[in-house]
Design a protein around this motif. Structure first.
Motif, PDB file in Angstrom:
ATOM      1  N   ALA A   1       0.830  -1.205   0.000  1.00 55.04           N
ATOM      2  CA  ALA A   1       0.000   0.000   0.000  1.00 55.04           C
ATOM      3  C   ALA A   1       0.866   1.257   0.000  1.00 55.04           C
ATOM      4  O   ALA A   1       0.569   2.237  -0.691  1.00 55.04           O
ATOM      5  N   LEU A   2       1.965   1.231   0.763  1.00 52.77           N
ATOM      6  CA  LEU A   2       2.865   2.381   0.789  1.00 52.77           C
ATOM      7  C   LEU A   2       3.504   2.604  -0.574  1.00 52.77           C
ATOM      8  O   LEU A   2       3.584   3.742  -1.058  1.00 52.77           O
ATOM      9  N   ARG A   3       3.958   1.519  -1.220  1.00 52.69           N
ATOM     10  CA  ARG A   3       4.564   1.665  -2.550  1.00 52.69           C
ATOM     11  C   ARG A   3       3.567   2.235  -3.560  1.00 52.69           C
ATOM     12  O   ARG A   3       3.913   3.104  -4.367  1.00 52.69           O
ATOM     13  N   SER A   4       2.327   1.771  -3.500  1.00 51.28           N
ATOM     14  CA  SER A   4       1.308   2.301  -4.414  1.00 51.28           C
ATOM     15  C   SER A   4       1.092   3.789  -4.186  1.00 51.28           C
ATOM     16  O   SER A   4       0.995   4.573  -5.134  1.00 51.28           O
ATOM     17  N   ALA A   5       1.031   4.195  -2.908  1.00 55.35           N
ATOM     18  CA  ALA A   5       0.836   5.607  -2.596  1.00 55.35           C
ATOM     19  C   ALA A   5       2.023   6.450  -3.065  1.00 55.35           C
ATOM     20  O   ALA A   5       1.838   7.550  -3.606  1.00 55.35           O
ATOM     21  N   GLU A   6       3.225   5.953  -2.870  1.00 55.19           N
ATOM     22  CA  GLU A   6       4.411   6.704  -3.306  1.00 55.19           C
ATOM     23  C   GLU A   6       4.429   6.870  -4.822  1.00 55.19           C
ATOM     24  O   GLU A   6       4.811   7.934  -5.336  1.00 55.19           O
ATOM     25  N   GLU A   7       4.000   5.848  -5.543  1.00 56.01           N
ATOM     26  CA  GLU A   7       3.945   5.961  -6.999  1.00 56.01           C
ATOM     27  C   GLU A   7       2.879   6.967  -7.426  1.00 56.01           C
ATOM     28  O   GLU A   7       3.084   7.740  -8.375  1.00 56.01           O
ATOM     29  N   LEU A   8       1.736   6.961  -6.728  1.00 57.07           N
ATOM     30  CA  LEU A   8       0.692   7.942  -7.030  1.00 57.07           C
ATOM     31  C   LEU A   8       1.181   9.362  -6.772  1.00 57.07           C
ATOM     32  O   LEU A   8       0.861  10.295  -7.525  1.00 57.07           O
ATOM     33  N   ILE A   9       1.960   9.555  -5.717  1.00 60.34           N
ATOM     34  CA  ILE A   9       2.501  10.882  -5.425  1.00 60.34           C
ATOM     35  C   ILE A   9       3.475  11.302  -6.514  1.00 60.34           C
ATOM     36  O   ILE A   9       3.483  12.461  -6.951  1.00 60.34           O
ATOM     37  N   GLN A  10       4.311  10.378  -6.979  1.00 56.37           N
ATOM     38  CA  GLN A  10       5.232  10.712  -8.072  1.00 56.37           C
ATOM     39  C   GLN A  10       4.480  11.105  -9.329  1.00 56.37           C
ATOM     40  O   GLN A  10       4.941  11.954 -10.101  1.00 56.37           O
ATOM     41  N   GLN A  11       3.276  10.511  -9.520  1.00 57.43           N
ATOM     42  CA  GLN A  11       2.449  10.856 -10.669  1.00 57.43           C
ATOM     43  C   GLN A  11       1.577  12.084 -10.392  1.00 57.43           C
ATOM     44  O   GLN A  11       0.749  12.446 -11.215  1.00 57.43           O
ATOM     45  N   LYS A  12       1.754  12.698  -9.216  1.00 54.06           N
ATOM     46  CA  LYS A  12       1.000  13.866  -8.784  1.00 54.06           C
ATOM     47  C   LYS A  12      -0.493  13.572  -8.651  1.00 54.06           C
ATOM     48  O   LYS A  12      -1.327  14.465  -8.777  1.00 54.06           O
ATOM     49  N   LYS A  13      -0.835  12.321  -8.351  1.00 49.21           N
ATOM     50  CA  LYS A  13      -2.212  11.951  -8.068  1.00 49.21           C
ATOM     51  C   LYS A  13      -2.392  11.953  -6.550  1.00 49.21           C
ATOM     52  O   LYS A  13      -2.534  10.924  -5.902  1.00 49.21           O
ATOM     53  N   TYR A  14      -2.368  13.161  -6.007  1.00 50.25           N
ATOM     54  CA  TYR A  14      -2.317  13.308  -4.553  1.00 50.25           C
ATOM     55  C   TYR A  14      -3.591  12.830  -3.861  1.00 50.25           C
ATOM     56  O   TYR A  14      -3.536  12.256  -2.778  1.00 50.25           O
ATOM     57  N   ARG A  15      -4.729  13.098  -4.461  1.00 51.77           N
ATOM     58  CA  ARG A  15      -5.987  12.700  -3.812  1.00 51.77           C
ATOM     59  C   ARG A  15      -6.097  11.181  -3.734  1.00 51.77           C
ATOM     60  O   ARG A  15      -6.564  10.625  -2.738  1.00 51.77           O
ATOM     61  N   MET A  16      -5.703  10.498  -4.790  1.00 53.03           N
ATOM     62  CA  MET A  16      -5.715   9.035  -4.766  1.00 53.03           C
ATOM     63  C   MET A  16      -4.732   8.512  -3.723  1.00 53.03           C
ATOM     64  O   MET A  16      -5.016   7.540  -3.015  1.00 53.03           O
ATOM     65  N   ALA A  17      -3.569   9.161  -3.613  1.00 53.95           N
ATOM     66  CA  ALA A  17      -2.581   8.750  -2.616  1.00 53.95           C
ATOM     67  C   ALA A  17      -3.130   8.917  -1.199  1.00 53.95           C
ATOM     68  O   ALA A  17      -2.884   8.084  -0.323  1.00 53.95           O
ATOM     69  N   GLU A  18      -3.892   9.997  -0.964  1.00 53.87           N
ATOM     70  CA  GLU A  18      -4.481  10.218   0.360  1.00 53.87           C
ATOM     71  C   GLU A  18      -5.433   9.079   0.739  1.00 53.87           C
ATOM     72  O   GLU A  18      -5.589   8.760   1.919  1.00 53.87           O
ATOM     73  N   GLU A  19      -6.097   8.481  -0.251  1.00 54.39           N
ATOM     74  CA  GLU A  19      -7.020   7.394   0.038  1.00 54.39           C
ATOM     75  C   GLU A  19      -6.282   6.080   0.311  1.00 54.39           C
ATOM     76  O   GLU A  19      -6.795   5.219   1.026  1.00 54.39           O
TER      77      GLU A  19
ATOM     78  N   GLN B   1      -5.183  -2.085 -24.815  1.00 55.88           N
ATOM     79  CA  GLN B   1      -3.864  -1.484 -24.654  1.00 55.88           C
ATOM     80  C   GLN B   1      -3.752  -0.835 -23.276  1.00 55.88           C
ATOM     81  O   GLN B   1      -4.204   0.293 -23.072  1.00 55.88           O
ATOM     82  N   ILE B   2      -3.199  -1.572 -22.322  1.00 57.99           N
ATOM     83  CA  ILE B   2      -2.840  -1.013 -21.027  1.00 57.99           C
ATOM     84  C   ILE B   2      -1.353  -1.267 -20.831  1.00 57.99           C
ATOM     85  O   ILE B   2      -0.771  -2.127 -21.488  1.00 57.99           O
ATOM     86  N   HIS B   3      -0.736  -0.509 -19.949  1.00 55.35           N
ATOM     87  CA  HIS B   3       0.715  -0.541 -19.836  1.00 55.35           C
ATOM     88  C   HIS B   3       1.148  -0.777 -18.394  1.00 55.35           C
ATOM     89  O   HIS B   3       0.473  -0.356 -17.448  1.00 55.35           O
ATOM     90  N   GLY B   4       2.272  -1.468 -18.240  1.00 57.08           N
ATOM     91  CA  GLY B   4       2.822  -1.681 -16.915  1.00 57.08           C
ATOM     92  C   GLY B   4       3.098  -0.362 -16.212  1.00 57.08           C
ATOM     93  O   GLY B   4       3.601   0.580 -16.809  1.00 57.08           O
ATOM     94  N   GLY B   5       2.738  -0.276 -14.942  1.00 61.51           N
ATOM     95  CA  GLY B   5       2.940   0.944 -14.168  1.00 61.51           C
ATOM     96  C   GLY B   5       1.682   1.773 -14.024  1.00 61.51           C
ATOM     97  O   GLY B   5       1.626   2.647 -13.147  1.00 61.51           O
ATOM     98  N   GLN B   6       0.659   1.543 -14.847  1.00 58.71           N
ATOM     99  CA  GLN B   6      -0.589   2.284 -14.692  1.00 58.71           C
ATOM    100  C   GLN B   6      -1.278   1.879 -13.384  1.00 58.71           C
ATOM    101  O   GLN B   6      -1.212   0.723 -12.969  1.00 58.71           O
ATOM    102  N   THR B   7      -1.933   2.826 -12.748  1.00 62.61           N
ATOM    103  CA  THR B   7      -2.697   2.545 -11.533  1.00 62.61           C
ATOM    104  C   THR B   7      -4.174   2.653 -11.855  1.00 62.61           C
ATOM    105  O   THR B   7      -4.657   3.726 -12.210  1.00 62.61           O
ATOM    106  N   LEU B   8      -4.875   1.545 -11.746  1.00 62.51           N
ATOM    107  CA  LEU B   8      -6.289   1.490 -12.114  1.00 62.51           C
ATOM    108  C   LEU B   8      -7.185   1.614 -10.890  1.00 62.51           C
ATOM    109  O   LEU B   8      -6.882   1.075  -9.830  1.00 62.51           O
TER     110      LEU B   8
END
Length: 216
Positions: free
Chosen positions: A47-65, A180-187
């Motif tokens: 869960a922490l790794r997913s949140a850190e990746e979301l923050i790197q993608q500037k998806k802050y609201r998703m990271a907060e969840e 067509q989906i790509h590795g690294g995408q967060t769904l």
């Protein structure tokens, strides 16, 4: 779409939540949770790794969840690990008591910790409750070579490949072609679905020629 992007751009990185999750995981590690509560500890790390990746993608609201899940798993892992340590110390002390009663050579006694003293006072010690299963994930990070079909079939997602249209519909902002989906995408993973929505998704999958939807 423009309003969503603007709202996402105005959000700030959840620094306090991120630090709280990292601290909780570090405390769990110090309590030997990787060995004594491996399932919960791994869930916290993922869960922490997913949140850190979301923050790197500037998806802050998703990271907060996502971050509260990381902290909750870590706290749960630490509680399980501490209880297991107390139970082991208690078993050692009881074994030494048996040795003394039989007048057998005994090992150097262990000084009881406050947790062990509380456990002895509260005899008999009830067996530890099995940990609750982790809640189903709200997000999923795509691995290389995966498709919406194979992701929907994963047990922790839906356990039904025919529900892939639900994933496509919920992630239209980042998926143009469901093939067509790509590795690294967060769904996003839709939850609390009605049976009618599932039936409609299965019917759509069967009619579609995108994936080989075998009849049930």
């Amino acid at each position: 779409m423009g309003l969503l992007l603007l709202a996402g751009g105005c959000a700030k990185p959840p620094s306090l939540q991120l630090q709280a999750a990292r601290t909780a995981i570090e405390e769990a590690r110090a309590a030997e949770a990787p060995v004594l509560a491996p399932t919960e500890y791994r869930s916290a790390q993922e869960a922490l790794r997913s949140a850190e990746e979301l923050i790197q993608q500037k998806k802050y609201r998703m990271a907060e969840e996502v971050l509260p899940f990381a902290e909750d798993y870590a706290r749960r892992a630490m509680r399980i690990a501490e209880q297991e340590q107390a139970n082991r110390e208690l078993q050692t002390i009881r074994a030494q008591e048996i040795l003394r009663s039989q007048q057998l050579p005994e090992e150097k006694p262990i000084r009881p910790t406050p947790q062990t003293k509380r456990a002895i006072t509260a005899r008999p010690v009830p067996p530890p409750q099995p940990p609750k299963p982790p809640p189903p994930p709200l997000y999923y990070r795509v691995r290389e070579g995966e498709t919406l079909w194979t992701i929907a079939a994963r047990r922790e997602i839906y356990g039904d490949a025919l529900l892939w249209p639900l994933l496509y519909q919920a992630n239209r902002d980042q998926i143009r072609d469901p093939r067509q989906i790509h590795g690294g995408q967060t769904l996003n993973i839709p939850r609390e679905l009605k049976e009618s929505e599932k039936r409609a998704a299965r019917e759509k999958a069967r009619r579609s020629k995108i994936f080989p939807a075998a009849a049930e």
